[in-house]
Design a protein around this motif. Structure first.
Motif, PDB file in Angstrom:
ATOM      1  N   ARG B  22      48.279  42.833  39.103  1.00  0.00           N
ATOM      2  CA  ARG B  22      47.139  43.545  38.521  1.00  0.00           C
ATOM      3  C   ARG B  22      46.801  43.037  37.135  1.00  0.00           C
ATOM      4  O   ARG B  22      47.677  42.635  36.363  1.00  0.00           O
ATOM      5  N   CYS B  23      45.528  43.103  36.838  1.00  0.00           N
ATOM      6  CA  CYS B  23      45.010  42.615  35.564  1.00  0.00           C
ATOM      7  C   CYS B  23      43.899  43.553  35.102  1.00  0.00           C
ATOM      8  O   CYS B  23      43.121  44.056  35.927  1.00  0.00           O
ATOM      9  N   SER B  66      44.081  36.820  48.196  1.00  0.00           N
ATOM     10  CA  SER B  66      42.780  37.469  48.078  1.00  0.00           C
ATOM     11  C   SER B  66      42.671  38.092  46.691  1.00  0.00           C
ATOM     12  O   SER B  66      43.687  38.354  46.038  1.00  0.00           O
ATOM     13  N   VAL B  67      41.438  38.285  46.249  1.00  0.00           N
ATOM     14  CA  VAL B  67      41.198  38.924  44.955  1.00  0.00           C
ATOM     15  C   VAL B  67      40.208  40.054  45.158  1.00  0.00           C
ATOM     16  O   VAL B  67      39.395  40.040  46.087  1.00  0.00           O
ATOM     17  N   GLU B  68      40.304  41.005  44.229  1.00  0.00           N
ATOM     18  CA  GLU B  68      39.448  42.174  44.351  1.00  0.00           C
ATOM     19  C   GLU B  68      39.237  42.767  42.973  1.00  0.00           C
ATOM     20  O   GLU B  68      40.112  42.675  42.098  1.00  0.00           O
ATOM     21  N   ARG B  69      38.060  43.347  42.796  1.00  0.00           N
ATOM     22  CA  ARG B  69      37.813  44.134  41.594  1.00  0.00           C
ATOM     23  C   ARG B  69      37.494  45.542  42.097  1.00  0.00           C
ATOM     24  O   ARG B  69      36.329  45.882  42.322  1.00  0.00           O
ATOM     25  N   PRO B  70      38.530  46.340  42.310  1.00  0.00           N
ATOM     26  CA  PRO B  70      38.338  47.620  43.013  1.00  0.00           C
ATOM     27  C   PRO B  70      37.563  48.664  42.223  1.00  0.00           C
ATOM     28  O   PRO B  70      36.986  49.578  42.801  1.00  0.00           O
ATOM     29  N   ASN B  74      39.867  46.992  36.760  1.00  0.00           N
ATOM     30  CA  ASN B  74      40.975  46.203  37.293  1.00  0.00           C
ATOM     31  C   ASN B  74      40.512  44.981  38.075  1.00  0.00           C
ATOM     32  O   ASN B  74      39.444  44.984  38.690  1.00  0.00           O
ATOM     33  N   PHE B  75      41.355  43.967  38.058  1.00  0.00           N
ATOM     34  CA  PHE B  75      41.119  42.745  38.828  1.00  0.00           C
ATOM     35  C   PHE B  75      42.468  42.382  39.434  1.00  0.00           C
ATOM     36  O   PHE B  75      43.441  42.221  38.706  1.00  0.00           O
ATOM     37  N   THR B  76      42.549  42.321  40.765  1.00  0.00           N
ATOM     38  CA  THR B  76      43.847  42.146  41.405  1.00  0.00           C
ATOM     39  C   THR B  76      43.924  40.853  42.202  1.00  0.00           C
ATOM     40  O   THR B  76      42.911  40.354  42.720  1.00  0.00           O
ATOM     41  N   LEU B  77      45.143  40.336  42.304  1.00  0.00           N
ATOM     42  CA  LEU B  77      45.453  39.195  43.156  1.00  0.00           C
ATOM     43  C   LEU B  77      46.484  39.668  44.171  1.00  0.00           C
ATOM     44  O   LEU B  77      47.536  40.175  43.795  1.00  0.00           O
ATOM     45  N   LYS B  78      46.166  39.522  45.440  1.00  0.00           N
ATOM     46  CA  LYS B  78      47.094  39.917  46.495  1.00  0.00           C
ATOM     47  C   LYS B  78      47.592  38.667  47.220  1.00  0.00           C
ATOM     48  O   LYS B  78      46.787  37.783  47.558  1.00  0.00           O
ATOM     49  N   ILE B  79      48.890  38.629  47.444  1.00  0.00           N
ATOM     50  CA  ILE B  79      49.476  37.595  48.298  1.00  0.00           C
ATOM     51  C   ILE B  79      50.036  38.319  49.503  1.00  0.00           C
ATOM     52  O   ILE B  79      50.926  39.178  49.366  1.00  0.00           O
ATOM     53  N   ALA B  88      56.301  31.791  40.664  1.00  0.00           N
ATOM     54  CA  ALA B  88      55.585  31.169  39.546  1.00  0.00           C
ATOM     55  C   ALA B  88      55.201  32.264  38.559  1.00  0.00           C
ATOM     56  O   ALA B  88      55.380  33.462  38.824  1.00  0.00           O
ATOM     57  N   MET B  89      54.645  31.838  37.449  1.00  0.00           N
ATOM     58  CA  MET B  89      54.000  32.753  36.514  1.00  0.00           C
ATOM     59  C   MET B  89      52.520  32.784  36.886  1.00  0.00           C
ATOM     60  O   MET B  89      51.903  31.717  37.045  1.00  0.00           O
ATOM     61  N   TYR B  90      51.975  33.978  37.036  1.00  0.00           N
ATOM     62  CA  TYR B  90      50.565  34.121  37.385  1.00  0.00           C
ATOM     63  C   TYR B  90      49.824  34.698  36.185  1.00  0.00           C
ATOM     64  O   TYR B  90      50.176  35.754  35.664  1.00  0.00           O
ATOM     65  N   PHE B  91      48.786  33.977  35.771  1.00  0.00           N
ATOM     66  CA  PHE B  91      47.996  34.398  34.620  1.00  0.00           C
ATOM     67  C   PHE B  91      46.606  34.809  35.058  1.00  0.00           C
ATOM     68  O   PHE B  91      45.947  34.106  35.819  1.00  0.00           O
ATOM     69  N   CYS B  92      46.166  35.919  34.532  1.00  0.00           N
ATOM     70  CA  CYS B  92      44.780  36.361  34.665  1.00  0.00           C
ATOM     71  C   CYS B  92      44.045  35.945  33.393  1.00  0.00           C
ATOM     72  O   CYS B  92      44.647  35.912  32.311  1.00  0.00           O
ATOM     73  N   ALA B  93      42.777  35.611  33.522  1.00  0.00           N
ATOM     74  CA  ALA B  93      41.974  35.254  32.355  1.00  0.00           C
ATOM     75  C   ALA B  93      40.565  35.797  32.542  1.00  0.00           C
ATOM     76  O   ALA B  93      40.116  36.046  33.673  1.00  0.00           O
ATOM     77  N   SER B  94      39.868  35.960  31.427  1.00  0.00           N
ATOM     78  CA  SER B  94      38.477  36.386  31.516  1.00  0.00           C
ATOM     79  C   SER B  94      37.674  35.739  30.401  1.00  0.00           C
ATOM     80  O   SER B  94      38.237  35.295  29.390  1.00  0.00           O
ATOM     81  N   ASP B  95      36.371  35.641  30.618  1.00  0.00           N
ATOM     82  CA  ASP B  95      35.478  35.197  29.543  1.00  0.00           C
ATOM     83  C   ASP B  95      34.106  35.811  29.740  1.00  0.00           C
ATOM     84  O   ASP B  95      33.809  36.418  30.765  1.00  0.00           O
TER      85      ASP B  95
END
Lengths: 112, 117
Positions: B22-23, B66-70, B74-79, B88-95
């Motif tokens: 989650r991000c 998959s990704v979702e902005r529910p 929030n912005f999520t990454l599902k595996i 791994a290390m998973y990074f969320c980013a925004s601009d």
């Protein structure tokens, strides 16, 4: 194939000296090139962005140059301090989606 | 100063299990990204997301991802079914502006360390 290369050897310099890091790329035509700092176990932190029509950009002790003919960017830290010790990442923007393509990074160690 | 936040900071899971990372991006940003970094390797792009849809994805981002902005924050990454190599290390980013004219810097979260056993 497309490549972004940064000098993979760690750079060790003495406090107060200027650190120069190199980023070379092939088979890209980036509109922008960025430099980020990454500390161990942390996310990248933005430092500077330079556009293809800019030759040089400065921010405090940092300077970036961008040569689209040589396909190279140089990143300079003047009057380096031990707190500047980190890994520095070069990143290209390609396309319109904001995707960043990172080099493998160069680790800088500044010794007091 | 506004920042991107990510939870959890560390996730341990068994191979084949589903995980959701989650991000919370910066509130006025419109473009969202996931990257990953395998230990000792470079930061790799996974996916970009704008206006509630994927704008670009890498070869890594296969059908297991998959990704979702529910909601609005929030912005999520599902595996769906994790593999050992997903560690791994998973990074969320925004601009704010994405890759078009006036592009500016991306703000990264602190990352989620995913360990698949």
């Amino acid at each position: 194939s497309q490549k972004i290369e940064q000098n993979s050897e760690a750079l060790n310099i003495q406090e107060g000296k200027t650190a120069t890091l190199t980023c070379n790329y092939t088979n890209y035509s980036p509109a922008y090139l960025q430099w980020y700092r990454q500390d161990p176990g942390r996310g990248p932190v933005f430092l500077l962005l330079i556009r293809e029509n800019e030759k040089e950009k400065r921010k405090e002790r940092l300077k970036v140059t961008f040569d689209t003919t040589l396909k190279q960017s140089l990143f300079h830290i003047t009057a380096s301090q031990p707190a500047d010790s980190a890994t520095y990442l070069c990143a290209l923007t390609s396309g319109n989606t904001g995707k960043l393509i990172f080099g493998q990074g160069t680790t800088l160690q500044v010794k007091p | 100063e506004p920042e991107v936040t990510q939870t959890p900071s560390h996730q341990v899971t068994q191979m084949g299990q589903e995980v959701i990372l989650r991000c919370v991006p910066i509130s006025n940003h419109l473009y969202f990204y996931w990257y990953r970094q395998i230990l000792g390797q470079k930061v790799e792009f996974l996916v970009s997301f704008y206006n509630n849809e994927i704008s670009e994805k890498s070869e890594i981002f296969d059908d297991q991802f998959s990704v979702e902005r529910p909601d609005g924050s929030n912005f999520t990454l599902k595996i769906r079914s994790t593999k050992l190599e997903d560690s791994a290390m998973y990074f969320c980013a925004s601009d704010q502006k994405g890759g078009g004219v006036g592009y500016n810097e991306q703000f990264f979260g602190p990352g989620t360390r995913l360990t698949v056993l």
